[in-house]
Design an enzyme around this catalytic site. Structure first.
Site, mmCIF file in Angstrom:
data_model
loop_
_atom_site.group_PDB
_atom_site.id
_atom_site.type_symbol
_atom_site.label_atom_id
_atom_site.label_comp_id
_atom_site.label_asym_id
_atom_site.label_seq_id
_atom_site.Cartn_x
_atom_site.Cartn_y
_atom_site.Cartn_z
ATOM 1 N N CYS A 173 4.889 4.970 6.344
ATOM 2 C CA CYS A 173 3.639 4.308 6.729
ATOM 3 C C CYS A 173 2.610 5.411 6.979
ATOM 4 C CB CYS A 173 3.820 3.374 7.932
ATOM 5 S SG CYS A 173 4.108 4.175 9.511
ATOM 6 N N ARG A 223 5.227 1.314 12.080
ATOM 7 C CA ARG A 223 6.032 0.524 11.133
ATOM 8 C C ARG A 223 7.250 1.275 10.608
ATOM 9 N NH1 ARG A 223 0.693 -0.243 10.270
ATOM 10 N NH2 ARG A 223 0.686 1.485 8.819
#
Length: 79
Positions: free
Chosen positions: A17, A23
């Protein structure tokens, strides 16, 4: 289940990410949990990375750590 190995080496899985604090560390933690539960740590290497250098060396975002803890996972050691 048959584990795919390339040239007798572990398969590598990388989650990416932008900053590697939200994430991708969460995805790494979840996937690693499944790899460990399946007894495949010898065959699969899991990591995460960011496309930008904004948060290098920092732990995952507290919100990601909270979500992980809610599911019984600890990702606080990741950097």
């Amino acid at each position: 289940n048959k584990v795919v190995r390339v040239m007798n080496k572990p398969v590598s899985v990388l989650f990416v990410c932008m900053g590697n604090i939200c994430r991708s560390p969460l995805a790494e933690g979840v996937f690693l949990h499944h790899v460990q539960s399946a007894g495949l740590t010898h065959a699969i290497v899991v990591d995460s990375a960011g496309t930008h250098f904004y948060h290098a060396g920092e732990p995952p975002d507290p919100r990601s750590q909270w979500i992980a803890r809610e599911k019984g996972l600890d990702i606080s050691h990741q950097r």
